[in-house]
Design a protein around this motif. Structure first.
Motif, short mmCIF file in Angstrom:
data_model
loop_
_atom_site.label_atom_id
_atom_site.label_comp_id
_atom_site.label_asym_id
_atom_site.label_seq_id
_atom_site.Cartn_x
_atom_site.Cartn_y
_atom_site.Cartn_z
N THR A 1 28.73 -16.91 11.77
CA THR A 1 29.24 -18.16 11.20
C THR A 1 30.41 -18.64 12.05
O THR A 1 31.41 -17.92 12.18
N ASN B 1 29.97 -6.90 6.74
CA ASN B 1 30.62 -8.19 7.00
C ASN B 1 31.83 -7.98 7.91
O ASN B 1 32.65 -7.07 7.68
N TRP B 2 31.94 -8.84 8.89
CA TRP B 2 33.01 -8.73 9.89
C TRP B 2 33.70 -10.08 10.07
O TRP B 2 33.04 -11.12 10.00
N ALA B 3 35.01 -10.03 10.34
CA ALA B 3 35.78 -11.26 10.58
C ALA B 3 36.50 -11.14 11.92
O ALA B 3 37.02 -10.07 12.27
N LEU B 4 36.53 -12.23 12.66
CA LEU B 4 37.12 -12.23 14.00
C LEU B 4 38.63 -12.04 13.93
O LEU B 4 39.33 -12.69 13.16
N ASP B 5 39.16 -11.15 14.76
CA ASP B 5 40.59 -10.96 14.95
C ASP B 5 40.97 -11.66 16.25
O ASP B 5 40.82 -11.10 17.34
N GLU B 6 41.44 -12.89 16.13
CA GLU B 6 41.74 -13.69 17.32
C GLU B 6 42.82 -13.04 18.18
O GLU B 6 42.77 -13.11 19.40
N TYR C 1 36.34 -7.64 15.91
CA TYR C 1 36.14 -7.98 14.50
C TYR C 1 36.61 -6.84 13.60
O TYR C 1 36.54 -5.66 13.99
N GLU D 1 33.29 -16.87 13.91
CA GLU D 1 34.47 -16.50 13.14
C GLU D 1 34.16 -15.38 12.16
O GLU D 1 35.05 -14.62 11.76
N ALA D 2 32.91 -15.30 11.74
CA ALA D 2 32.46 -14.23 10.84
C ALA D 2 31.07 -13.79 11.28
O ALA D 2 30.31 -14.56 11.88
N ARG E 1 36.40 -5.32 9.47
CA ARG E 1 35.53 -5.36 8.29
C ARG E 1 36.16 -6.17 7.17
O ARG E 1 37.39 -6.16 6.99
N THR E 2 35.30 -6.85 6.43
CA THR E 2 35.73 -7.57 5.24
C THR E 2 34.80 -7.20 4.09
O THR E 2 33.72 -6.65 4.30
#
Length: 214
Positions: A132, A56-61, A209, A116-117, A211-212
């Motif tokens: 997502t 799982n990855w989350a965007l680092d704006e 991104y 975003e994810a 990791r989450t």
């Protein structure tokens, strides 16, 4: 499958619409864009490579490129005298310009897509790419294309490998192309998105991104 949720831009095209996977066309084993194919790797090597991307990855704006706007197409202003028997040709030319502008807009929407994810899952000989917001898609690792239809355009997607990197290649009709290259750098996922429409190119977009847990 969920709807591709790229932000609408301008009035040239209302969006790709709901994309539904309708066919998978298997092609040869050589499937990389400018690199080697999955088939030259052993099963263990493929699993080891994908293990670094899976999760799982989350965007680092703050570390990513800003969103881009869609530049206006090049226009030429002039006058033209036509005979009555040329009106049908003139109408066909106008329809073709309208078709190309719609494909151009759809190609830019794919370039601008900014999840975003992101969840990446290796499932045997397939790779699940779950953004997502966006369109979830499962791709074979043999270079096969997944054909998507909906709205006015046909979009084909495949997974490819380029050395230690892998990515997704999208084609919109026969004129638009978007590449999404993924690379893990110091524990972060770097996504480089590039686009080509006919002879038109734009600067790449780089999304980063982290990791989450979920």
């Amino acid at each position: 499958m969920k709807k591709l949720a790229a932000p609408p831009v301008g009035g040239l095209h209302a969006g790709l619409g709901r994309l539904l996977v309708v066919a998978v066309a298997a092609i040869g084993a050589a499937c990389a864009s400018g690199g080697g194919g999955w088939a030259v790797m052993t099963r263990a090597e493929i699993d080891a490579m994908l293990a670094g991307y899976a999760g799982n990855w989350a965007l680092d704006e703050s570390a990513s490129s800003p969103q881009v706007t869609v530049p206006g197409p090049e226009t030429r202003i002039g006058t033209r005298v036509v005979r009555a028997d040329q009106l049908d040709d003139l109408r066909r030319e106008a329809e073709e310009r309208q078709r190309l502008m719609a494909i151009r807009q759809a190609t830019f929407e794919l370039l601008r897509h900014r999840p975003e994810a992101l969840v990446l899952v290796a499932q045997g000989d397939e790779l699940a790419y779950i953004p997502t917001p966006g369109e979830s898609i499962t791709l074979p690792l043999n270079g096969g294309w997944v054909s998507q239809t909906g709205g006015e355009h046909r979009v084909r997607t495949r997974a490819f490998r380029d050395g230690p990197r892998f990515g997704l290649e999208h084609t919109v009709g026969s004129d638009g192309w978007v590449s999404v290259v993924l690379e893990v750098v110091e524990g972060r996922l770097k996504m480089t998105r590039t686009m080509r429409f006919m002879s038109e190119r734009v600067a790449p977009i780089v999304l980063v991104y982290v990791r989450t847990l979920a």
